[in-house]
Enzyme design. Structure first.
Site, short mmCIF file in Angstrom:
data_model
loop_
_atom_site.label_atom_id
_atom_site.label_comp_id
_atom_site.label_asym_id
_atom_site.label_seq_id
_atom_site.Cartn_x
_atom_site.Cartn_y
_atom_site.Cartn_z
N GLU A 502 3.24 -21.32 13.49
CA GLU A 502 3.06 -22.71 12.77
C GLU A 502 2.49 -22.51 11.52
O GLU A 502 1.87 -23.70 11.05
CB GLU A 502 2.55 -23.68 13.88
N GLY A 503 2.49 -21.35 10.97
CA GLY A 503 1.70 -21.29 9.51
C GLY A 503 0.55 -20.23 9.75
O GLY A 503 -0.41 -20.86 10.54
#
Length: 824
Positions: A502-503
């Site tokens: 997620e990043g």
């Protein structure tokens, strides 16, 4: 002398007006009245009074807006247009995603605390609490993490079936579609509980409830898509995954090499206009078993078969059934011995109809906006909740282990070095839980906090990593030796998963938190940018003028607030609460002003170049994050009814965060490239130097005692962990041993003082000492039985597993659960 007094009065008035953020008109009137009074009754020379009036007249003219726009704002508009860095469509959509919440208040330099403190505490409904007490508890009971991670490298069939049947994948799906319709807070609480038991199972549960087909269908799907797919997803008849990340560009959606070409083809025996897909994805959770693939790709329509003028629609999201010809799926990655289902997906000339696009053809090219608008779920709920659940489990077990494990006739938790480690573990867990619960409560109140989501993603997972390291340090060999008895090793191994997905955390810190927040949350910058790009010049100039002078007023005010706050150690800053937490509100206000002032100077002087100075942006992002997390700690303390026992945790967490904010501001100034501006900012931000201190040693034993002793504070801190006393549940067993330790300690002391030191008891181990003390009449038979039971429980906890060599091969171990995991 009188002239000097008038100067002091004038300076005081200017500072007061700036501190109070008086409007330009009010400031002009107030200064005019004082200047007129001084002209009539002051003792200054005529030339001096004339000079003051000459300086005052331009101030008056600034109130004439048409004149101000023509002479000042129009020129600033041109300069701002040159300074403004080029912004792609994807960047703009990312900036405009979500809502501005408490993060926006921190950018003002004077946060409105009532906006935060008046929010209702997050609570569970009766149905949500029943789910946590029922199916969630039962799922945790079914989990054998060693069996999952070592023997099977997968969940057992009965666990898969239970997850689907009980709706663990349907928490975000509304009840009208057959889902559970849980609040964000309940969703988070479920994940925390499961993560305290198994990171692998928690990772399996979160994906369908995070950014994926269900979330995107709910917000953008057609009604036919919702009616057909959401009930099937809710019942577990469809297993979803979402394919974004690829081997060449990672998760950079703006550079996706995966394509979809609009063409004619055959789908399920009929000819239709559809999309021919070619793609390669990896790291896709649930992909090996998924039946429905959410896919991000770049859509082209070279023959304009969709009826539009576009040929390159851009990023688009579609739902692709697993069994469509051309898809290669089923192979697995092995993520750090936490073998949740994760693997690659490839597609060659995969043909699907146009209505496979989520939302239908009208949503073609809207994929990036769809992704960034809904990304807060994964960043704000799933990953922080997994990290928090792991941290709670680590603190719960480590506090008890440090009490029952003895060295040199003393619980290891009583050594100052260990106390310090346990204290920071507990304080970090407290702030993680605060950030998780308060922010999910904001989501339930209708917010979509994009910047706080990035703050939680980065800092909560990083704190989870620190706590995992500390737990391993305290428990030593117990944490290192894997086996059925090890309850922290797999969680330690899985920490990088949350850091990476997620990043990636490095980019989240250096690019997203401040980079997005500086524009999105600033009270004026986005208004100025929109005004610059307004095609109507007159309207744009009018809007830019209002934003510019509002911006100038805030910058001057924040400079004054920062200077006075630092000079007075925040003593004159207004706080919404009295008592022992008052000082933290005051210091957050002071640092908010310093941060806002430094941000404005950096953006004004560096312009678009600031975007490239990632280290500076990261430090400013750290300051914003520290203030945000400290605010969450204070709100969480209020939500829980201000329990006095938790004050050491609150103080340790807030002091650590605000000290970090100070040091990051210092680092920002040390490395600011325009040195004379750095000197000006240092004078405003640190006129007395760095005066804020990290937590003192006195807090360490107070906090360590909270988690090394059974009690409400320990249970409150570790709320939601799976601690039921039953065979195989390590947290329940270690808690039982802790409770026995409290009762056994007076007996152990009696044996040591009256037996060992006097020579009446000569044995070196506790069982031998119990026999000797019983024979010497120092303890009764009942007390001896109590000590034997305690010693047996302790040895069950501190023991580690050993294997035959052939049992160590993954999938080859056939060890049975041993007696040490039975509750007598």
């Amino acid at each position: 002398m009188l002239t000097a007094l008038w100067l002091v009065l004038l300076t005081s008035l200017v500072l007061w007006l700036a501190y109070q953020r008086a409007s330009l008109a009010k400031a002009t009137i107030a200064l005019g009245v004082l200047l007129a009074y001084y002209t009539l009754f002051g003792d200054g020379a005529p030339w001096w009074k004339a000079t003051l009036w000459a300086l005052y007249v331009p101030h008056v003219l600034l109130n004439v807006r048409p004149l101000r726009r023509a002479l000042i704002s129009s020129r600033f508009l041109l300069a701002f247009r040159r300074m403004l860095p080029p912004m792609s469509t994807t960047e703009r959509e990312a900036l405009e995603a979500g809502t501005v919440w408490w993060d926006g208040e921190l950018f003002t330099g004077g946060p409105d605390w009532q906006k935060l403190l008046s929010a209702k505490p997050p609570t569970l409904s009766a149905e949500e609490q029943a789910f946590i007490d029922g199916p969630c508890e039962e799922l945790c009971r079914m989990i054998d993490d060693f069996d999952i991670t070592h023997r099977r490298a997968d969940l057992p069939p009965e666990v898969w079936e239970f997850i689907k049947k009980k709706g663990f994948w349907a928490m975000i799906i509304p009840r009208k579609y057959g889902g559970l319709g849980f609040s964000a807070y309940a969703h988070s609480a479920v994940v925390v509980k499961i993560a305290s038991r198994s990171s692998t199972v928690a990772s399996t549960v979160v994906v369908p409830n995070s950014l994926g087909p269900a979330e995107l269908l709910l917000h953008y799907g057609t009604e036919d898509q919702k009616q057909h797919l959401l009930p099937r997803l809710a019942r577990g008849e469809e297993i979803p995954c979402f394919g974004l990340t690829g081997p060449r560009v990672g998760s950079d959606a703006s550079a996706l090499p995966d394509t979809g070409i609009v063409c004619r083809g055959t789908y399920q025996g009929r000819e239709t206009i559809g999309i021919r897909l070619n793609f390669s994805k990896r790291y896709i959770t649930l992909a090996p078993i998924a039946t429905l693939i959410g896919l991000a790709f770049r859509l082209y329509d070279p023959d304009r078969l969709m009826g539009g003028v576009e040929t390159d629609y851009g990023i688009t999201v579609a739902l692709v059934p697993r069994d469509v010809p051309g898809i290669t799926i089923g192979r697995r990655h092995l993520p750090l011995n936490g073998p949740f289902q994760n693997g690659p997906i490839h597609g060659k000339d995969v043909f699907v109809p146009l209505d496979a696009i989520i939302g239908g053809p009208k949503m073609a090219g809207q994929g990036w906006r769809m992704l960034v608008e809904q990304l807060s779920v994964g960043r704000c709920i799933s990953l922080p909740s997994i990290a928090t659940g792991g941290a709670k489990g680590a603190v719960y077990s480590t506090g008890a282990y440090a009490r029952i494990r003895r060295q040199f006739n003393l619980p290891v938790g009583k050594f100052e070095g260990v106390e310090a480690v346990i204290a920071r573990m507990a304080a970090r867990t407290y702030l993680m839980d605060a950030a998780r619960s308060v922010t999910t409560g904001a989501i339930d109140a209708g917010e979509r906090p994009a910047v706080p989501a990035a703050i939680l993603k980065y800092h909560v997972t990083e704190f989870g990593r620190m706590i995992a390291n500390d737990a391993m340090d305290v428990q030593g060999g117990k944490g290192i030796m894997l086996g059925p008895r090890n309850y922290i090793g797999r969680g330690y191994q899985m920490v990088p998963v949350s850091i990476t997905v997620e990043g990636a955390n490095i980019l989240t810190r250096s690019l997203i938190i401040f980079g997005q927040g500086a524009v999105r949350c600033h009270p004026f910058v986005l208004k100025e940018m929109n005004a610059v790009q307004d095609p109507d010049h007159e309207r744009g100039l009018r809007d830019f003028d209002a934003a510019l002078f509002g911006h100038i007023r805030y910058t001057i005010s924040n400079a004054v607030r920062s200077f006075i706050g630092a000079l007075t150690l925040s003593r004159v800053v207004t706080a919404p609460m009295g008592g022992p937490t008052r000082c933290f509100y005051e210091h957050i206000n002071r640092f908010s002003a310093s941060f806002a002032f430094a941000t404005d100077i950096a953006m004004l002087s560096l312009g678009g170049y600031l975007k490239k100075k990632e280290s500076l942006s990261a430090r400013l992002g750290d300051v914003l994050s520290a203030m945000y997390l400290a605010s969450m700690v204070l709100k969480h303390f209020e939500n829980q009814g201000r329990p006095a026992a938790d004050l050491p945790l609150v103080e340790h967490a807030c002091r650590s965060l605000l000290y970090h904010a100070q040091e990051q501001l210092h680092g920002f100034l040390r490395n600011f490239p325009v040195r004379w501006l750095a000197a000006v900012m240092r004078f405003v931000v640190f006129p007395r130097g760095r005066t804020y201190f990290a937590p003192g040693d006195r807090l360490d034993p107070q906090i360590a005692d909270l988690v090394m002793n059974p009690g409400e504070a320990r249970e409150r801190l570790c709320h939601f962990v799976y601690r039921t006393l039953e065979p195989g549940n390590h947290l329940g067993l270690v808690q039982q041993a802790l409770e026995l330790a409290i009762a056994a300690e007076p007996l152990e002391k009696r044996i040591r003082v009256e037996g060992v030191k006097t020579g009446r008891v000569r044995a070196l181990d506790l069982p031998g000492q119990v026999r000797g003390a019983l024979a010497a009449g120092l303890i009764t038979e009942a007390e001896a039985a109590q000590l034997r039971e305690y010693d047996r429980k302790v040895m069950e906890i501190v023991s580690v597993d050993d294997f035959e060599s052939h049992e160590l091969a993954a999938g080859g171990a056939q060890v049975d659960e041993v007696d040490t995991f039975q509750v007598a």
